[in-house]
Design an enzyme around this catalytic site. Sequence first.
Site, PDB file in Angstrom:
ATOM      1  N   SER A  75       0.845  -1.203   0.000  1.00  0.00           N
ATOM      2  CA  SER A  75       0.000   0.000   0.000  1.00  0.00           C
ATOM      3  C   SER A  75       0.877   1.249   0.000  1.00  0.00           C
ATOM      4  O   SER A  75       0.403   2.354   0.185  1.00  0.00           O
ATOM      5  CB  SER A  75      -0.934  -0.004   1.206  1.00  0.00           C
ATOM      6  OG  SER A  75      -0.185  -0.080   2.391  1.00  0.00           O
ATOM      7  N   SER A  89       6.363   3.325  11.095  1.00  0.00           N
ATOM      8  CA  SER A  89       5.273   3.004  10.188  1.00  0.00           C
ATOM      9  C   SER A  89       5.562   3.666   8.866  1.00  0.00           C
ATOM     10  O   SER A  89       6.550   4.398   8.713  1.00  0.00           O
ATOM     11  CB  SER A  89       3.953   3.511  10.745  1.00  0.00           C
ATOM     12  OG  SER A  89       3.914   4.909  10.606  1.00  0.00           O
ATOM     13  N   LYS A  90       4.647   3.424   7.932  1.00  0.00           N
ATOM     14  CA  LYS A  90       4.841   4.026   6.610  1.00  0.00           C
ATOM     15  C   LYS A  90       4.787   5.542   6.701  1.00  0.00           C
ATOM     16  O   LYS A  90       5.184   6.241   5.789  1.00  0.00           O
ATOM     17  CB  LYS A  90       3.765   3.514   5.662  1.00  0.00           C
ATOM     18  CG  LYS A  90       4.041   2.075   5.269  1.00  0.00           C
ATOM     19  CD  LYS A  90       2.989   1.493   4.373  1.00  0.00           C
ATOM     20  CE  LYS A  90       3.284   0.011   4.187  1.00  0.00           C
ATOM     21  NZ  LYS A  90       2.200  -0.750   3.681  1.00  0.00           N
ATOM     22  N   ARG A  91       4.259   6.056   7.800  1.00  0.00           N
ATOM     23  CA  ARG A  91       4.211   7.513   7.950  1.00  0.00           C
ATOM     24  C   ARG A  91       5.601   8.101   8.169  1.00  0.00           C
ATOM     25  O   ARG A  91       5.822   9.272   7.932  1.00  0.00           O
ATOM     26  CB  ARG A  91       3.292   7.895   9.110  1.00  0.00           C
ATOM     27  CG  ARG A  91       1.819   7.853   8.712  1.00  0.00           C
ATOM     28  CD  ARG A  91       0.949   8.386   9.824  1.00  0.00           C
ATOM     29  NE  ARG A  91       0.942   7.499  10.966  1.00  0.00           N
ATOM     30  CZ  ARG A  91       0.154   6.445  11.071  1.00  0.00           C
ATOM     31  NH1 ARG A  91      -0.684   6.161  10.104  1.00  0.00           N
ATOM     32  NH2 ARG A  91       0.190   5.670  12.126  1.00  0.00           N
TER      33      ARG A  91
END
Length: 315
Positions: A13, A252-254
Site C-alpha cells: 500500500s 510506520s509508513k508515515r
Amino acid sequence: MSQVVGRFAPSPSGRMHLGNLLCSLLAWLSARSAGGRVVLRIEDLDAMRCPRTFADLLEQDLSWLGLDWDEGGSKGGPHGPYYQSERSEIYNLYYQRLVERGLVYPCFCSRGQLHAASAPHRSDGQVVYPGTCRNLTARQVAEAAKRRPPAWRLRLPEDLTLSFTDGHMGPVTENLPADCGDFVLRRADGVFAYQLAVVVDDALMGVTQVVRGGDLLSSTPRQLWLYQLLDLPAPTFCHLPLLLAPDGRRLSKRDGDQSLENLQARFTPEQIIGKLAYAAGLRSTPDPVRAADLVADFSWDKVPRQDICLPDGLF
Ligand code: GLU
C-alpha cells in the site's frame, strides 16, 4: 526432510519501510540458510489501496536489496496467481466448505456498534466479538439484510484453547472464544478476510515456514484453527520483534524518511542491509554487507525477542 519454503507476503500500500525491510530480510535468511525456496505473494486483498504499481516497485526494491525469490509476483510459477486480488475463486472454494458445515453466519454489526459496546478489547486493539448476531432467527436476518449487507463470521466452539510454539517467541496459548470471539471470514463488500486468505494461500503455495511481524502473533491461533477446520497442513511460525524508532515510537509508513525511496537516495543496498543486520543482532557492527553474506551465519538465536529500538543516528 522436505524442503523449507518461506515467503514474502507484503501488502504493497506504499513503498517499503524499515519494518518490512527487516521482515523480508529475516524471512529470506531463514529460508535460504535452511537451503529453502522463497515465494512472493502480493497481499493486495484491498486492491484499491494496493495498486499494481506499488507491487511492481516492491519487486524492484527486493531485487535491489539482493533478496531474491523462486516463484511468485510477476515472475509467476506453479501455484499462481500470486496476487491475492486474483484468488477470490480459490478462497471461495474453502469458504464454501465452512458454509456447508454450518460454521458461517451473517453479522450486521457496524464497526461503530462493536467499538461502542462495552466489549473487551484485545491487546492489539481489536474488539472481542460479543456474539451479537450469533443466534439471529431467519426472520431477523431477513429484516437486517434490508438495511445493510452483512459480514460473515466463523462460528467457534464454546470452548477452544489453541497452543503452539512460535519458532522465535516461544509458547503461545489463546482461548479463541474468550480472547477473540467469532471472527470475520468475508467482509460485507464480499472481499475475503486476510485470516482466511493467508491460510489458504500458505497451504496451497506449499509454504512451510512463516516469518512475519510480531503484530501478527495474535492472529496465529485463528489461522491455526482454520488450518484444522480445512484440513490443510499448517506451517511453522517465527514472529519478529517490532522495530521501533530511536524514541521508542512504532515505525510506520508515515515515517517518510524511513521509506525505501528516501533510503535509496542516501545509502547503498549493502549499507542498508548492514545497518539492519546490526540492529537485529546479526552483526556486531553496522558495516555494509550483502544479504547473501549473512546466510552462512544466520541463526534465530541472535535476533532479540523484545522490541528493537533503532540506535539513534543509524539511519
Ligand atoms: N501482508 C501482511 C503485511 O504486509 C503480512 C501477512 C503475513 O505475513 O501473514 O503486513
